[in-house]
Design a protein around this motif. Structure first.
Motif, PDB file in Angstrom:
ATOM      1  N   ASP A 137      28.356  -4.400  36.355  1.00 46.20           N
ATOM      2  CA  ASP A 137      29.407  -3.638  36.891  1.00 46.20           C
ATOM      3  C   ASP A 137      31.066  -3.734  36.226  1.00 46.20           C
ATOM      4  N   LEU A 138      30.883  -4.993  35.282  1.00 50.16           N
ATOM      5  CA  LEU A 138      31.886  -3.990  33.710  1.00 50.16           C
ATOM      6  C   LEU A 138      31.752  -3.947  33.648  1.00 50.16           C
ATOM      7  N   VAL A 139      30.016  -3.641  32.685  1.00 49.13           N
ATOM      8  CA  VAL A 139      29.983  -2.678  31.736  1.00 49.13           C
ATOM      9  C   VAL A 139      29.982  -1.005  31.912  1.00 49.13           C
ATOM     10  N   GLN A 140      28.665  -0.840  33.613  1.00 51.22           N
ATOM     11  CA  GLN A 140      29.311   0.687  33.831  1.00 51.22           C
ATOM     12  C   GLN A 140      31.137   0.365  34.313  1.00 51.22           C
ATOM     13  N   ARG A 141      31.763  -0.032  34.265  1.00 53.00           N
ATOM     14  CA  ARG A 141      33.225   0.052  34.709  1.00 53.00           C
ATOM     15  C   ARG A 141      33.362   0.329  32.851  1.00 53.00           C
ATOM     16  N   MET A 142      32.982  -0.212  32.329  1.00 53.34           N
ATOM     17  CA  MET A 142      33.748   0.001  30.302  1.00 53.34           C
ATOM     18  C   MET A 142      33.125   1.105  30.400  1.00 53.34           C
ATOM     19  N   GLU A 143      32.283   1.672  30.805  1.00 56.30           N
ATOM     20  CA  GLU A 143      31.676   3.363  30.418  1.00 56.30           C
ATOM     21  C   GLU A 143      32.384   3.978  30.665  1.00 56.30           C
ATOM     22  N   THR A 144      32.240   4.133  32.657  1.00 54.96           N
ATOM     23  CA  THR A 144      32.790   5.298  32.376  1.00 54.96           C
ATOM     24  C   THR A 144      34.592   5.247  32.179  1.00 54.96           C
ATOM     25  N   LEU A 145      35.331   3.984  31.714  1.00 56.47           N
ATOM     26  CA  LEU A 145      37.061   3.894  31.197  1.00 56.47           C
ATOM     27  C   LEU A 145      36.965   4.533  29.892  1.00 56.47           C
ATOM     28  N   CYS A 146      35.320   4.539  29.164  1.00 57.15           N
ATOM     29  CA  CYS A 146      35.598   4.836  27.997  1.00 57.15           C
ATOM     30  C   CYS A 146      34.943   6.429  27.610  1.00 57.15           C
ATOM     31  N   GLY A 147      34.204   7.083  29.088  1.00 54.52           N
ATOM     32  CA  GLY A 147      33.197   7.841  28.592  1.00 54.52           C
ATOM     33  C   GLY A 147      32.505   8.347  27.677  1.00 54.52           C
ATOM     34  N   ARG A 148      31.880   6.919  27.890  1.00 53.60           N
ATOM     35  CA  ARG A 148      30.517   6.932  27.070  1.00 53.60           C
ATOM     36  C   ARG A 148      29.538   5.870  27.617  1.00 53.60           C
ATOM     37  N   SER A 149      27.960   6.033  27.118  1.00 53.13           N
ATOM     38  CA  SER A 149      27.071   5.328  27.073  1.00 53.13           C
ATOM     39  C   SER A 149      27.134   3.566  26.110  1.00 53.13           C
ATOM     40  N   LEU A 150      27.068   2.865  26.693  1.00 54.43           N
ATOM     41  CA  LEU A 150      27.180   1.621  26.073  1.00 54.43           C
ATOM     42  C   LEU A 150      25.742   1.390  25.173  1.00 54.43           C
ATOM     43  N   ASN A 151      24.866   1.817  25.492  1.00 54.61           N
ATOM     44  CA  ASN A 151      23.366   1.676  25.598  1.00 54.61           C
ATOM     45  C   ASN A 151      22.904   0.147  25.532  1.00 54.61           C
ATOM     46  N   VAL A 152      22.608  -0.080  26.485  1.00 51.21           N
ATOM     47  CA  VAL A 152      22.505  -1.656  27.323  1.00 51.21           C
ATOM     48  C   VAL A 152      21.660  -1.496  27.601  1.00 51.21           C
ATOM     49  N   GLU A 153      20.839  -2.599  26.645  1.00 51.49           N
ATOM     50  CA  GLU A 153      18.991  -2.861  27.498  1.00 51.49           C
ATOM     51  C   GLU A 153      19.069  -3.771  28.491  1.00 51.49           C
ATOM     52  N   TRP A 154      19.114  -3.532  29.990  1.00 47.66           N
ATOM     53  CA  TRP A 154      18.631  -4.972  30.571  1.00 47.66           C
ATOM     54  C   TRP A 154      17.633  -5.247  30.867  1.00 47.66           C
ATOM     55  N   GLY A 155      17.862  -6.486  31.389  1.00 50.48           N
ATOM     56  CA  GLY A 155      16.459  -7.412  31.211  1.00 50.48           C
ATOM     57  C   GLY A 155      16.008  -7.738  30.171  1.00 50.48           C
ATOM     58  N   ALA A 156      16.303  -7.421  28.720  1.00 49.38           N
ATOM     59  CA  ALA A 156      15.604  -7.915  27.535  1.00 49.38           C
ATOM     60  C   ALA A 156      16.104  -8.626  27.071  1.00 49.38           C
ATOM     61  N   LEU A 157      17.410  -9.672  27.439  1.00 48.95           N
ATOM     62  CA  LEU A 157      17.035 -11.619  27.250  1.00 48.95           C
ATOM     63  C   LEU A 157      17.504 -11.798  27.985  1.00 48.95           C
ATOM     64  N   PRO A 158      16.481 -13.538  28.562  1.00 50.96           N
ATOM     65  CA  PRO A 158      16.427 -14.088  30.093  1.00 50.96           C
ATOM     66  C   PRO A 158      18.211 -14.930  30.117  1.00 50.96           C
ATOM     67  N   TYR A 159      18.201 -14.914  31.000  1.00 54.38           N
ATOM     68  CA  TYR A 159      19.440 -15.914  31.045  1.00 54.38           C
ATOM     69  C   TYR A 159      19.119 -17.291  30.677  1.00 54.38           C
ATOM     70  N   ARG A 160      20.607 -17.511  29.976  1.00 50.98           N
ATOM     71  CA  ARG A 160      20.500 -18.473  29.684  1.00 50.98           C
ATOM     72  C   ARG A 160      20.169 -19.898  30.548  1.00 50.98           C
ATOM     73  N   ASP A 161      19.993 -20.931  30.180  1.00 44.75           N
ATOM     74  CA  ASP A 161      20.125 -21.995  30.466  1.00 44.75           C
ATOM     75  C   ASP A 161      21.155 -22.682  31.632  1.00 44.75           C
ATOM     76  N   ASN A 162      20.618 -23.210  32.628  1.00 41.33           N
ATOM     77  CA  ASN A 162      22.389 -23.999  33.655  1.00 41.33           C
ATOM     78  C   ASN A 162      23.313 -22.639  33.426  1.00 41.33           C
TER      79      ASN A 162
END
Length: 200
Positions: A137-162
């Motif tokens: 949601d934060l990335v989507q909010r930033m894209e909306t405010l700035c008027g462009r896509s941030l080209n994020v590749e979701w799921g390319a990284l695993p969650y960190r330990d803990n």
């Protein structure tokens, strides 16, 4: 400092010291060292005239940040064709503008300097704006405010330990403090400011 009369000491903790229920559970050695130092500060505060206070911080952001933190890195990557690798994005963040954090430290000092309000001892407070927002949601909010896509590749990284998915309110909010800079204002400011290098 403990040998001086009315000495004041403010140190910094992190929400990484706690689990999703707000119970002590440092998720890294870094977080554990902060918690250990707080116990040392409390020891001196209870046995000397030292007045000490710990401020627990969340996701601090702001313009000119050279640490390559998430929001700064996203803004810097906006003009790149290279995808920005990210976790699936379900974890919640607690963005706090650096100016609100600075104001919190000044307010904490004033609290300790007021001998009528606080005597010697150790206190722990959070600079918690009360906002929780998922990374997606934060990335989507930033894209909306700035008027462009941030080209994020979701799921390319695993969650960190803990990984902490839902930051808890791990301590009372510092009395008299509240965040003054809204997330939208902060994100727009971040977008419009140059990115500084670590060399300044």
């Amino acid at each position: 400092m403990a040998q001086r009369p009315r000495a004041i000491f403010i140190d910094t903790g992190t929400f990484w010291e706690f689990d999703d229920q707000g119970q002590p559970a440092p998720n890294s050695l870094y977080a554990a060292s902060k918690r250990a130092f707080r116990e040392i500060a409390a020891y001196y505060a209870l046995r000397t005239q030292l007045s000490s206070l710990t401020l627990l911080l969340f996701d601090v952001y702001g313009p000119g940040d050279w640490r390559n933190k998430l929001l700064t890195a996203l803004a810097a990557n906006a003009d790149s064709e290279r995808p920005f690798p990210m976790t699936p994005g379900a974890q919640q963040l607690v963005p706090v503008h650096v100016c609100d954090v600075a104001a919190g430290y000044l307010h904490a000092y004033e609290r300790l300097a007021n001998s009528q309000e606080v005597q010697t001892g150790h206190e722990v407070f959070a600079l918690d704006p009360g906002l929780r927002i998922s990374l997606r949601d934060l990335v989507q909010r930033m894209e909306t405010l700035c008027g462009r896509s941030l080209n994020v590749e979701w799921g390319a990284l695993p969650y960190r330990d803990n990984q902490i998915f839902s930051p808890a309110q791990c301590a009372p909010t510092l009395p008299g403090w509240s965040a003054q800079i809204t997330l939208d204002v902060g994100l727009k400011e971040l977008w419009n400011q140059p990115i500084l290098s670590s060399s300044g």
